[in-house]
Design an enzyme around this catalytic site. Structure first.
Site, PDB file in Angstrom:
ATOM      1  N   GLU A   1      -1.341  -3.386  12.822  1.00 26.66           N
ATOM      2  CA  GLU A   1      -1.536  -2.565  11.626  1.00 26.66           C
ATOM      3  C   GLU A   1      -0.427  -1.520  11.490  1.00 26.66           C
ATOM      4  OE1 GLU A   1      -3.848  -2.588   9.072  1.00 26.66           O
ATOM      5  OE2 GLU A   1      -4.337  -4.559   9.861  1.00 26.66           O
TER       6      GLU A   1
ATOM      7  N   CYS B   1      -1.386 -12.163  -5.849  1.00 26.63           N
ATOM      8  CA  CYS B   1      -1.261 -11.069  -6.829  1.00 26.63           C
ATOM      9  C   CYS B   1      -0.038 -10.238  -6.440  1.00 26.63           C
ATOM     10  CB  CYS B   1      -2.532 -10.228  -6.827  1.00 26.63           C
ATOM     11  SG  CYS B   1      -2.631  -9.110  -8.225  1.00 26.63           S
TER      12      CYS B   1
HETATM   13  S1  SF4 Z   1      -6.293 -12.715 -11.579  1.00 19.57           S
HETATM   14 FE1  SF4 Z   1      -6.086 -10.494 -11.415  1.00 19.57          FE
HETATM   15  S2  SF4 Z   1      -6.149 -10.098  -9.235  1.00 19.57           S
HETATM   16 FE2  SF4 Z   1      -5.733 -12.263  -9.474  1.00 19.57          FE
HETATM   17  S3  SF4 Z   1      -3.489 -12.505  -9.498  1.00 19.57           S
HETATM   18 FE3  SF4 Z   1      -4.123 -12.248 -11.599  1.00 19.57          FE
HETATM   19  S4  SF4 Z   1      -3.967 -10.077 -11.976  1.00 19.57           S
HETATM   20 FE4  SF4 Z   1      -3.994 -10.341  -9.771  1.00 19.57          FE
END
Ligand code: SF4
Length: 326
Positions: free
Chosen positions: A34, A181
């Site tokens: 971490e 994301c």
């Molecule tokens: S759905 Fe929402 S959380 Fe998932 S990659 Fe797209 S923006 Fe990010």
């Protein structure tokens, strides 16, 4: 399927299960990972630092018993050396045995709330959420939060936590932040949060991008002084790089021969150093030959200076002669 279940499922199928810190319940090894991963990429930690560090310091007790210089030496090149100093301080404070409650962990130097939660969730499967940079981005997008606010993000992290599977949930959130994301190119089609994500129509708006601040450039001089084939070094006392060995730096131009130039970018400024071999007296903490320097903990910038000196030496016969002639 509910979003918490979707995240859990996604982790079973796509998570990075093979990471070594995910194959142990040893709180020290998890804590170490971490801390190393706080400002460094997984690839770098994995390929160059995690295993050598554990080989030298297999337990927190061994960190507690070692001099700080030895810990800094193993941290050499990883940067952000405060992490190593805090690790050493913490090892000594808790006499080599980490407490197991997140409150006590959070009271130790260098262990913030998220790291304390991570240690407890990963080592003891405690139902606690984490909030690292990747997770913050996912939460901002999922809940369409434009401006990051710690209190709000902690509330959201608690809300989304799968309390029956805190280990998998937190690992998944980190993996989703790192691989799905992502900051520039979120893959919403492959994301388990996609069905109920409030920010997926405009992920780049969450959080609102901060205006880029141009980092200033500092111009300084690195002073190289030589005595009987040994180089004069100091052990740094200033906050940045405290405890590491290195070459004397000065804001003032000094008499001598220019050996080259070294650049290094820190998080908040760029440093440009003219490397000057000076015949003047410079106050140092010790004199070392190459072999001895190899055993000291040097920062990346000082390693660059050392390389610059070595190149100059190869290029131009002994530096001393160049000074005498110059
Ligand atoms: S759905 Fe929402 S959380 Fe998932 S990659 Fe797209 S923006 Fe990010």
């Amino acid at each position: 399927m509910k979003v918490k279940e979707a995240i859990f499922q996604w982790y079973q199928e796509n998570g990075r299960h093979d990471l070594p810190w995910r194959q142990t319940s040893d709180a020290y090894k998890i804590y170490l990972s971490e801390i190393m991963l706080q400002q460094t990429q997984v690839k770098t930690v994995l390929e160059r630092f995690y295993f050598p560090f554990l080989e030298r310091f297999p337990t927190l007790q061994s960190v507690a018993e070692a001099p700080l210089d030895d810990v800094l030496k193993m941290w050499e090149g990883l940067g952000y050396y405060t992490r190593a100093k805090n690790l050493h301080h913490t090892a000594m404070t808790c006499k080599g045995i980490l407490p197991s409650s997140s409150e006590e962990l959070g009271g130790l130097k260098g262990i913030g709330k998220s790291t304390a939660h991570a240690i407890c969730a990963f080592a003891y499967h405690e139902p606690l959420p984490i909030l690292d940079a990747n997770v913050k981005r996912v939460l901002c997008r999922y809940f369409a939060i434009s401006v990051k606010n710690e209190k709000v993000l902690w509330e959201k992290a608690w809300k989304l936590l799968h309390v029956s599977h805190p280990y998998e949930h937190n690992q998944a959130m980190m993996d989703i932040g790192a691989r799905v994301c992502t900051p520039k190119n979120p893959q919403c089609d492959a994301c388990p949060l996609s069905l109920t994500c409030k920010g997926k129509s405009a992920p780049q708006h969450y959080p609102k991008p901060l205006q880029k601040v141009k980092v200033p450039t500092k111009k300084r001089f690195a002073l190289v002084c030589e005595r009987e084939g040994k180089l004069g070094l100091i052990q740094r006392k200033e906050k940045l790089l405290h405890g590491l060995w290195g070459f004397v730096q000065s804001d003032e131009m000094t008499e001598g021969v220019m050996l080259g130039q070294v650049c290094h970018t820190y998080s908040h400024f760029k440093l440009v150093l003219d490397v000057i071999q000076t015949p003047l007296h410079v106050s140092v903490d010790g004199w070392f030959n190459s072999e001895e320097i190899a055993h000291l903990a040097l920062s990346t910038v000082d390693k660059k200076i050392k390389e610059c000196i070595e190149k100059a030496t190869i290029r131009s016969t002994p530096i001393k002669e160049a000074i005498e002639e110059g």
